[in-house]
Design a protein around this motif. Structure first.
Motif, short mmCIF file in Angstrom:
data_model
loop_
_atom_site.label_atom_id
_atom_site.label_comp_id
_atom_site.label_asym_id
_atom_site.label_seq_id
_atom_site.Cartn_x
_atom_site.Cartn_y
_atom_site.Cartn_z
N ALA A 214 0.85 -1.19 0.00
CA ALA A 214 0.00 0.00 0.00
C ALA A 214 0.88 1.24 0.00
O ALA A 214 1.98 1.24 0.56
N GLN A 215 0.40 2.30 -0.61
CA GLN A 215 1.22 3.49 -0.84
C GLN A 215 1.74 4.11 0.45
O GLN A 215 0.98 4.34 1.39
N GLU A 216 3.04 4.36 0.47
CA GLU A 216 3.65 5.13 1.54
C GLU A 216 3.58 6.61 1.16
O GLU A 216 3.91 6.98 0.03
N THR A 217 3.16 7.44 2.09
CA THR A 217 2.93 8.85 1.79
C THR A 217 3.74 9.80 2.67
O THR A 217 3.58 11.00 2.59
N GLY A 218 4.58 9.24 3.53
CA GLY A 218 5.30 10.06 4.50
C GLY A 218 4.69 10.00 5.88
O GLY A 218 5.25 10.51 6.84
N ALA A 219 3.51 9.38 5.97
CA ALA A 219 2.84 9.25 7.26
C ALA A 219 3.60 8.31 8.18
O ALA A 219 4.32 7.42 7.74
N ILE A 220 3.42 8.52 9.48
CA ILE A 220 4.05 7.65 10.48
C ILE A 220 3.04 6.60 10.92
O ILE A 220 1.95 6.93 11.38
N ASN A 277 8.65 3.67 -5.93
CA ASN A 277 8.99 3.04 -4.65
C ASN A 277 8.07 3.43 -3.51
O ASN A 277 8.20 2.92 -2.40
N ASP A 278 7.12 4.34 -3.77
CA ASP A 278 6.12 4.61 -2.74
C ASP A 278 5.22 3.39 -2.50
O ASP A 278 4.51 3.34 -1.49
#
Length: 585
Positions: A214-220, A277-278
């Motif tokens: 699932a897309q990584e968006t910068g969220a923790i 790579n997101d």
């Protein structure tokens, strides 16, 4: 195309991304606003939250190896440096002093690092204060759990910045709000325990990734906070003189087992650093980057001036021919690598020689080149710079290599090419004696497409945490506990993706020791901003030598921490200097 939302990153986590109508990166600023009236939409809540994350992105990925954190973690070690190339990059000797550990309270770059972490803490707490005080999540129609997700991400971000400060400076002033009086530095133990408490509270309230890729968006998310906690425990011996490897190992095993979210090692290494790579299965936390919006991953300062020819794309910035790998060869072409069958007469080193430590069969050890349709190869620029895919050549920059000559990058930093007016320096080597063609260049974070596919430029995100780190931390913990076979198995699980025909030099119980462990950390994570911390953990940063960098010697263990910059002490008179720097100018 990526759905890039750096400042409104949480939307993807709580599942309400339909609120937004644009991909703007920078927040909207207002000259005057009453806080209780400002937060009248969900979008404004995320704009307020996003300001702290833009600061984090700047700290971690501003020109990649020249970011405030990465630079001090890499350019003071046996991995990378910025050599002087005649007059290029001398910069008053600042980079040379960094490499040679000539640290003082006025060392350039150290204040930037202090400012990066302390401003990050302030940004995170300020946003948390405002949102906690003024936002009615129910009235704005947020889904259940959104309040906790937002506040705990800001708290974890603050913990990350505090860890940054602890790692570089030791104990720092501790705050939980932007309100109140200035404070003196806390002790190392107090700072460590404070970070630990922030993460312990935050982890169960953070979102968990449940879909692989699932897309990584910068969220923790939970795994990012858990990995930070593991990293804190993993280095506890150097931070607070306490062995917490067992605690770190337990968290790493839980991360690998999926307790904190769904992740998997990539079989193809370029997926970790490539244009899409997101959606990498391995990345746990990354700085978003996107073409024409906020390009964090293009134009590192290591690129040679003529690389536009090589890429068939002249629209890449920062072709300034700067940093490179610490060399493996001396001026005569003999090896500095410990155990070499062609050793340098000047000696060999256990540390350093990064390019030589990549096996010749490693798929990463080839010229970086774009292959089309988002595919690329190779992690380095070295040797004769003729593109293996297109045949295009990179020519000289009219320093020591003429514009009609093909550039040949060498794994040496020395005066090799005769230069009129500098005959007396010919044959010298060292960080002060580089040339235009000196040094292998790292091309890990910035695959460059042809001009015809230029909309891919800048799309690779910059990994901050990835699953491989949990494997390597767990491996080192097992090594320290005496279980070398299990440690070797964990490392080999990661290594196997680099050797399609089989690993010719796998880690084994018989060849795994502290030196091999440090080599494996280097090979896997080179350029990712952890080398200094790894050397300190193994007590090598000040006690060991590497190329053109003698051991710091007795009485210099305080160099394991940077001095408190004079600007920080000037703005807060309660802050005291680190021991050992009191009498140094």
């Amino acid at each position: 195309m990526k759905k890039y939302k750096l400042l409104i990153i949480i939307l993807a986590v709580v599942g309400i991304s339909s609120v937004f109508k644009s991909c703007e990166v920078e927040p909207t600023y207002y000259s005057q606003s009453t806080p209780e009236l400002f937060f009248d939409t969900q979008e404004k809540v995320y704009q307020r939250m996003g300001r702290a994350f833009t600061h984090w992105a700047w700290c971690m990925a501003d020109n990649q190896a020249h970011s405030n954190f990465i630079m001090l973690q890499e350019f003071t070690t046996d991995e990378m440096l910025v050599p002087s190339r005649y007059n290029d990059w001398y910069d008053g000797g600042n980079y040379l002093r960094m490499y040679h550990h000539d640290f003082t309270p006025t060392t350039p770059g150290v204040y930037d690092a202090w400012r990066a972490f302390s401003m990050g803490v302030a940004q995170a707490w300020s946003a948390k204060d405002d949102i906690d005080q003024y936002v009615d999540f129910d009235a704005l129609g947020f889904p259940e759990g959104s309040r906790e997700a937002v506040l705990m991400q800001l708290q974890t971000l603050s913990a990350f910045f505090y860890w940054f400060g602890l790692d570089m400076f030791g104990g720092v002033p501790l705050y939980t709000s932007t309100q109140g009086d200035i404070k003196p530095r806390a002790t190392d133990v107090e700072t460590f325990e404070f970070i630990d408490s922030l993460l312990t509270e935050a982890i169960p309230q953070l979102p968990k990734k449940t879909v692989l890729g699932a897309q990584e968006t910068g969220a923790i998310n939970q795994a990012a906070a858990a990995l930070l906690k593991a990293r804190l425990y993993f280095n506890a011996e150097s931070y607070i003189r306490k062995d917490m490897y067992a605690e770190a190992a337990a968290i790493c095993q839980d991360i690998i087992d999926g307790k904190y979210g769904t992740y998997a090692l990539e079989n193809e290494w370029t997926n970790i650093f490539g244009f899409d790579n997101d959606s990498s299965t391995e990345i746990i936390w990354s700085v978003p980057s996107q073409n024409a919006i906020s390009e964090r991953s293009t134009g590192p300062h290591s690129n040679h001036y003529g690389m536009g020819e090589y890429w068939s794309n002249g629209e890449i910035g920062n072709r300034n021919n700067g940093y490179c790998l610490v060399p493996s060869l001396d001026v005569e072409g003999k090896s500095y690598l410990y155990g070499s069958d062609n050793p340098s007469s000047k000696g060999t080193y256990r540390l350093g020689s990064p390019f030589a430590k990549f096996h010749e069969d490693d798929v990463r050890k080839q010229l970086n080149a774009y292959e089309g349709e988002g595919k690329w190869r190779g992690m380095f620029y070295f040797g004769e710079m003729i593109n293996p895919v297109t045949g295009a050549a990179c020519h000289g920059g009219n320093r020591q290599v003429k514009p009609n000559e093909v550039l040949v990058l060498v794994d040496q930093i020395a005066r090799i090419t005769p230069q009129a007016g500098a005959e007396v320096d010919h044959g010298k080597e060292g960080a002060r004696w580089g040339e235009e063609a000196s040094g292998v260049r790292l091309a890990k974070f910035s695959p460059t497409p042809w001009l015809t596919e230029k909309t891919l430029k800048g799309n690779p995100d910059i990994p901050v945490f990835r699953l491989a780190e949990a494997y390597y931390m767990l491996a080192e913990c097992k090594l320290r506990a005496g279980d070398k076979a299990a440690a070797a198995s964990l490392i080999n699980t990661v290594r196997e993706r680099y050797f399609p025909e089989g690993d010719p030099d796998p880690v084994t119980a018989s060849n795994l020791d502290e030196w091999r462990m440090l080599d494996e950390w280097m090979i896997e994570f080179i350029g990712e901003g952890r080398r200094r911390t790894d050397l300190i953990r193994w007590n090598k940063y000040t006690t060991e030598s590497w190329w053109d960098k003698p051991a710091d010697g007795p009485g210099k263990a305080h160099y394991n921490r940077f001095p408190i910059p004079i600007q920080a002490m000037g703005s807060n008179h309660l802050i005291e200097q680190n021991p050992g720097y009191d009498t140094e100018q």
